[in-house]
Write an enzyme that holds these catalytic residues in place. Structure first.
Site, PDB file in Angstrom:
ATOM      1  N   CYS A 273       0.682  -0.979   0.297  1.00  0.00           N
ATOM      2  CA  CYS A 273      -0.160   0.172  -0.194  1.00  0.00           C
ATOM      3  C   CYS A 273       0.939   1.337  -0.115  1.00  0.00           C
ATOM      4  O   CYS A 273       1.978   1.512   0.477  1.00  0.00           O
ATOM      5  CB  CYS A 273      -0.822   0.122   1.370  1.00  0.00           C
TER       6      CYS A 273
ATOM      7  N   TYR B 175      -8.196  -8.401   6.295  1.00  0.00           N
ATOM      8  CA  TYR B 175      -9.654  -7.333   6.297  1.00  0.00           C
ATOM      9  C   TYR B 175     -10.135  -8.053   6.005  1.00  0.00           C
ATOM     10  O   TYR B 175     -10.714  -9.631   6.674  1.00  0.00           O
ATOM     11  CB  TYR B 175      -8.737  -7.086   4.837  1.00  0.00           C
TER      12      TYR B 175
END
Length: 353
Positions: A23, A180
């Site tokens: 990310c 997640y």
């Protein structure tokens, strides 16, 4: 071995070095920009065989932060296509990781503090999860998804796969790790449901299997599909390696080609025995017992270490993150160290010796 090609369906990777999804927290409204072009393009120039984007959100509320990359609308495709064309031109394959952050959505960029953001602070709602259990006690409680909400997210993954294909990506990875959304369904620590998506192992893996089937149905047979999992939660009562092996067997039957074997991320404060190659044994066991290709990730730093992971049968590819942030041209240096003959970019060939 590290520089042997690898055939995955109709795609041939020039070597076994994969740029892990990392990310960047540098997007606006999900759009790729010059930062992503340079970040991803540099690793392709540096000699990696497969270059993954960061976790790319399949819905706006599925972002980890408001600055995450996205693939939830058609307008995202054009700038991603530019990046893919450059990666392809360097001889690497471009991959996209499809993701939904679940209860870990709507947070600050890590360098800003990583705190959960309210809507007034630029965050977003709803925050969605299998159960109304926050990641940290101080975080807002997520909304538990109903059957219709799960179905909409499954479809969003499929829609995202079609957009990724339109952008020219040749490998997809479904993100089911690091706490997640899809990992939240897998783990009893986050999934407290009592319906068809909770309780038993069969029910907890259902959401990931539904997403996998939807993506595989819309992703061409000629192109490979990976799934990233956390092989263990490192926490009592959570997801573990035995369940991961059985899940990998099921995913193989659904047309998944490789399991990207990470770990952790489900609950805060766990003690992880991190060290060089500490997650490679998970990749080895899944590869051996589930009969599927695997990728090893986690503090793989040297050429000799990466070569050993492959030669000892622990994995089929090595997936590097921090090392490739430090050294974008690590593959070229590793080839020299191992005596492998690789093609340097002609612009840089004068620096080979």
């Amino acid at each position: 071995m590290l520089f042997d090609p690898l055939d995955l369906r109709g795609v041939t990777l020039r070597n076994r070095i994969v740029v892990s999804p990392m990310c960047q927290y540098s997007s606006e409204d999900g759009f790729a920009n010059d930062w992503h072009f340079v970040h991803l393009g540099t690793r392709a120039v540096g000699g990696a065989g497969l270059v993954f984007t960061e976790a790319s959100a399949v819905t706006p509320e599925g972002r980890i932060s408001p600055q995450d990359l996205g693939i939830w609308k058609d307008e995202h495709v054009s700038e991603l296509s530019r990046i893919v064309r450059f990666i392809d031109a360097q001889g690497a394959a471009a991959g996209m990781q499809l993701a939904h952050a679940g209860r870990k959505a709507s947070t600050q960029q890590p360098w800003a503090g990583n705190r959960a953001l309210s809507v007034a602070e630029g965050g977003f709602r709803p925050i969605l999860a299998p159960s109304a259990v926050p990641f940290r006690p101080e975080d807002p409680a997520p909304e538990a998804l109903d059957a219709g909400g799960i179905a909409r997210i499954v479809k969003a993954f499929g829609d995202a796969a079609e957009r990724a294909l339109g952008a020219g990506f040749r490998v997809l990875e479904i993100h089911a790790a690091h706490g997640y959304l899809l990992h939240e369904f897998l783990s009893p620590l986050a999934n407290h449901r009592s319906d068809a998506h909770g309780g038993s192992f069969e029910n907890r893996i259902r959401a990931l299997l539904e997403v996998t089937r939807e993506v595989r149905a819309r992703w061409p047979e000629r192109l490979p599909l990976f799934v990233r999992i956390s092989a263990t939660d490192w926490a009592a009562g959570g997801w573990d390696i035995e369940q991961s092996v059985e899940l990998a067997r099921r995913l193989s039957k659904e047309g998944v080609d490789l399991i990207d074997c990470s770990s952790g991320g489900m609950v805060p404060g766990v003690k992880i025995p991190a060290g060089p190659g500490y997650q490679a044994p998970f990749a080895e066991r899944i590869r051996r017992e589930a009969g599927i290709k695997t990728g090893a990730v986690g503090l793989i730093r040297s050429a000799d270490q990466a070569e050993h992971v492959l030669r000892s049968g622990q994995a089929d590819v090595v997936i590097l993150a921090r090392q490739l942030l430090r050294e974008p041209y690590w593959p070229l240096a590793a080839a020299k160290q191992l005596g492998a003959q690789v093609r340097w970019p002609p612009q840089y060939d004068r620096a080979r010796d």
